[in-house]
Design a protein around this motif. Structure first.
Motif, PDB file in Angstrom:
ATOM      1  N   LYS A 167       0.894  -1.200   0.176  1.00  6.64           N
ATOM      2  CA  LYS A 167      -0.655  -0.225   0.025  1.00  6.64           C
ATOM      3  C   LYS A 167       1.311   0.867   0.029  1.00  6.64           C
ATOM      4  O   LYS A 167       0.294   1.882   0.302  1.00  6.64           O
ATOM      5  CB  LYS A 167      -0.780   0.053   1.720  1.00  6.64           C
ATOM      6  CG  LYS A 167      -1.789  -1.281   1.576  1.00  6.64           C
ATOM      7  CD  LYS A 167      -2.960  -1.451   2.324  1.00  6.64           C
ATOM      8  CE  LYS A 167      -3.829  -2.117   2.528  1.00  6.64           C
ATOM      9  NZ  LYS A 167      -3.988  -2.450   4.865  1.00  6.64           N
ATOM     10  N   GLN A 168       2.071   1.471  -0.204  1.00  6.77           N
ATOM     11  CA  GLN A 168       2.902   1.809  -0.354  1.00  6.77           C
ATOM     12  C   GLN A 168       3.443   3.367   0.974  1.00  6.77           C
ATOM     13  O   GLN A 168       3.614   4.223   1.227  1.00  6.77           O
ATOM     14  CB  GLN A 168       3.234   3.278  -1.437  1.00  6.77           C
ATOM     15  CG  GLN A 168       2.639   2.673  -2.696  1.00  6.77           C
ATOM     16  CD  GLN A 168       1.628   4.237  -3.614  1.00  6.77           C
ATOM     17  OE1 GLN A 168       2.803   4.939  -3.569  1.00  6.77           O
ATOM     18  NE2 GLN A 168       0.888   3.742  -4.303  1.00  6.77           N
ATOM     19  N   ILE A 169       3.312   2.373   1.577  1.00  7.21           N
ATOM     20  CA  ILE A 169       3.258   2.689   3.182  1.00  7.21           C
ATOM     21  C   ILE A 169       5.183   2.109   3.980  1.00  7.21           C
ATOM     22  O   ILE A 169       5.548   0.435   3.880  1.00  7.21           O
ATOM     23  CB  ILE A 169       2.836   1.766   4.298  1.00  7.21           C
ATOM     24  CG1 ILE A 169       1.505   3.047   3.724  1.00  7.21           C
ATOM     25  CG2 ILE A 169       2.786   2.239   5.664  1.00  7.21           C
ATOM     26  CD1 ILE A 169       0.111   1.851   4.406  1.00  7.21           C
ATOM     27  N   ASP A 170       5.607   2.999   3.979  1.00 10.00           N
ATOM     28  CA  ASP A 170       7.195   3.008   4.575  1.00 10.00           C
ATOM     29  C   ASP A 170       7.043   2.362   6.124  1.00 10.00           C
ATOM     30  O   ASP A 170       8.241   1.271   6.188  1.00 10.00           O
ATOM     31  CB  ASP A 170       8.258   3.414   3.685  1.00 10.00           C
ATOM     32  CG  ASP A 170       8.815   3.927   2.471  1.00 10.00           C
ATOM     33  OD1 ASP A 170       8.209   2.341   1.749  1.00 10.00           O
ATOM     34  OD2 ASP A 170       8.288   4.868   2.154  1.00 10.00           O
ATOM     35  N   GLY A 171       6.093   2.954   6.862  1.00  7.61           N
ATOM     36  CA  GLY A 171       6.337   2.296   8.297  1.00  7.61           C
ATOM     37  C   GLY A 171       4.972   3.832   8.811  1.00  7.61           C
ATOM     38  O   GLY A 171       4.018   4.184   8.309  1.00  7.61           O
ATOM     39  N   PHE A 172       5.007   3.405  10.363  1.00 11.29           N
ATOM     40  CA  PHE A 172       3.848   4.242  10.584  1.00 11.29           C
ATOM     41  C   PHE A 172       4.534   5.208  12.150  1.00 11.29           C
ATOM     42  O   PHE A 172       5.835   4.546  13.018  1.00 11.29           O
ATOM     43  CB  PHE A 172       2.868   3.136  11.671  1.00 11.29           C
ATOM     44  CG  PHE A 172       2.761   2.249  10.553  1.00 11.29           C
ATOM     45  CD1 PHE A 172       1.173   2.600  10.468  1.00 11.29           C
ATOM     46  CD2 PHE A 172       2.375   1.252  10.252  1.00 11.29           C
ATOM     47  CE1 PHE A 172       0.301   2.366   8.852  1.00 11.29           C
ATOM     48  CE2 PHE A 172       1.848   1.123   9.856  1.00 11.29           C
ATOM     49  CZ  PHE A 172       0.959   1.446   8.936  1.00 11.29           C
ATOM     50  N   ILE A 173       4.513   6.298  12.274  1.00 15.67           N
ATOM     51  CA  ILE A 173       4.777   7.345  13.216  1.00 15.67           C
ATOM     52  C   ILE A 173       3.274   7.598  14.138  1.00 15.67           C
ATOM     53  O   ILE A 173       2.517   8.624  13.447  1.00 15.67           O
ATOM     54  CB  ILE A 173       5.809   8.545  12.869  1.00 15.67           C
ATOM     55  CG1 ILE A 173       6.914   8.156  12.464  1.00 15.67           C
ATOM     56  CG2 ILE A 173       5.576   9.912  13.939  1.00 15.67           C
ATOM     57  CD1 ILE A 173       8.415   9.014  11.553  1.00 15.67           C
ATOM     58  N   GLU A 174       3.363   7.800  15.508  1.00 22.30           N
ATOM     59  CA  GLU A 174       1.736   7.480  15.913  1.00 22.30           C
ATOM     60  C   GLU A 174       0.834   7.483  15.419  1.00 22.30           C
ATOM     61  O   GLU A 174       0.002   8.186  15.142  1.00 22.30           O
ATOM     62  CB  GLU A 174       1.972   9.368  15.966  1.00 22.30           C
ATOM     63  CG  GLU A 174       3.212  10.081  17.035  1.00 22.30           C
ATOM     64  CD  GLU A 174       2.866  11.161  17.534  1.00 22.30           C
ATOM     65  OE1 GLU A 174       2.020  12.012  16.586  1.00 22.30           O
ATOM     66  OE2 GLU A 174       3.207  11.907  18.233  1.00 22.30           O
ATOM     67  N   GLY A 175       1.221   6.198  14.862  1.00 24.74           N
ATOM     68  CA  GLY A 175      -0.006   5.254  13.755  1.00 24.74           C
ATOM     69  C   GLY A 175      -0.524   6.018  12.607  1.00 24.74           C
ATOM     70  O   GLY A 175      -1.360   5.899  11.968  1.00 24.74           O
ATOM     71  N   ARG A 176       0.207   7.002  11.871  1.00 26.81           N
ATOM     72  CA  ARG A 176       0.504   7.613  10.383  1.00 26.81           C
ATOM     73  C   ARG A 176       0.965   6.475  10.002  1.00 26.81           C
ATOM     74  O   ARG A 176       2.413   6.777  10.313  1.00 26.81           O
ATOM     75  CB  ARG A 176       0.266   9.175  10.678  1.00 26.81           C
ATOM     76  CG  ARG A 176      -0.673   9.874  11.475  1.00 26.81           C
ATOM     77  CD  ARG A 176       0.347  11.078  11.565  1.00 26.81           C
ATOM     78  NE  ARG A 176      -0.679  11.714   9.604  1.00 26.81           N
ATOM     79  CZ  ARG A 176      -1.359  11.849   9.622  1.00 26.81           C
ATOM     80  NH1 ARG A 176      -2.656  12.329   9.831  1.00 26.81           N
ATOM     81  NH2 ARG A 176      -1.512  12.519   8.077  1.00 26.81           N
ATOM     82  N   PRO A 177       0.198   6.494   8.243  1.00 24.21           N
ATOM     83  CA  PRO A 177       1.285   5.802   7.856  1.00 24.21           C
ATOM     84  C   PRO A 177       2.603   6.636   7.259  1.00 24.21           C
ATOM     85  O   PRO A 177       2.046   8.086   6.889  1.00 24.21           O
ATOM     86  CB  PRO A 177       0.135   5.666   6.847  1.00 24.21           C
ATOM     87  CG  PRO A 177      -1.429   6.205   6.549  1.00 24.21           C
ATOM     88  CD  PRO A 177      -0.899   6.369   8.430  1.00 24.21           C
ATOM     89  N   VAL A 178       3.574   6.532   6.459  1.00 20.48           N
ATOM     90  CA  VAL A 178       4.255   6.879   5.923  1.00 20.48           C
ATOM     91  C   VAL A 178       5.269   7.040   5.299  1.00 20.48           C
ATOM     92  O   VAL A 178       5.165   5.211   5.097  1.00 20.48           O
ATOM     93  CB  VAL A 178       5.787   8.023   7.191  1.00 20.48           C
ATOM     94  CG1 VAL A 178       6.516   8.484   6.407  1.00 20.48           C
ATOM     95  CG2 VAL A 178       5.286   7.991   8.522  1.00 20.48           C
TER      96      VAL A 178
END
Length: 208
Positions: A154-165
């Protein structure tokens, strides 16, 4: 909804007879590559087609004529008499450089290139991605999570505070295309500096 318009209908609606030029195998791919490198068909060389074509159509409409491919060619060459030759010369000049370079390519060089791409660059990009996530999270006084395989699709590299980054390299041929970043994802960019350091950028307001 999906639908198709046949070639025959296109030709009937536009009176554009579809022309198919014949080229030897692989030549068009190579010419396209060389043209891109040489920037031979940029607007600065051949003009802005999205502006010129409407200008031509208006010209014909004002004269009560129907636009045709042959008259468009004549009009374009009158407005830009040297453009085709300029583009051709740029491609030819760059092609000569390519021909000189291709003579130097052998199996060891290709193997070295593949190893650099598959082993070194892929590992380095993942390390830089992890560093960017970690350092941004640290500055926000929070944690981060690495993406799982199903997230990466889904083109997500990670999560910070639950937000896709998404973490992307900012410069060079991997320059970020902003319209390719999903609106729901927060973008973090990094730039490799000549001294080996990284410059990381992100918008803090995205995490508020």
């Amino acid at each position: 909804m999906k639908f198709k318009i046949s070639r025959e209908d296109i030709e009937e609606m536009s009176e554009l007879r579809i022309v198919e030029f014949s080229f030897p195998m692989y030549t068009t791919q190579l010419i396209n590559l060389v043209s891109s490198t040489a920037q031979a068909t940029r607007p600065s060389t051949v003009g802005q087609m999205s502006d010129l074509v409407p200008q031509y159509i208006k010209f014909e409409t004002d004269a009560n004529n129907k636009p045709t491919l042959s008259r468009w060619r004549k009009w374009y060459l009158k407005q830009n008499p040297e453009a085709i030759d300029r583009a051709t010369d740029k491609i030819l000049h760059k092609t000569k450089s390519y021909l000189e370079a291709i003579q130097k390519i052998d199996r060891p060089m290709i193997k070295k290139w593949v190893e650099d791409l598959v082993i070194y660059k892929s590992y380095k990009s993942l390390i830089y991605q992890d560093i960017a996530l970690c350092e941004v999270a640290k500055r926000l006084n929070t944690d981060y999570q690495r993406a799982r395989p199903e997230d990466e699709s889904k083109q997500i590299d990670g999560f910070i505070e639950g937000r896709p980054v998404q973490v992307k390299k900012k410069d060079g041929k991997y320059n970020v295309m902003m319209d390719m970043i999903p609106n729901s994802h927060t973008l973090i960019t990094y730039k490799e500096n000549r001294n080996g350091s990284l410059t990381i950028e992100f918008d803090e307001s995205n995490f508020i």
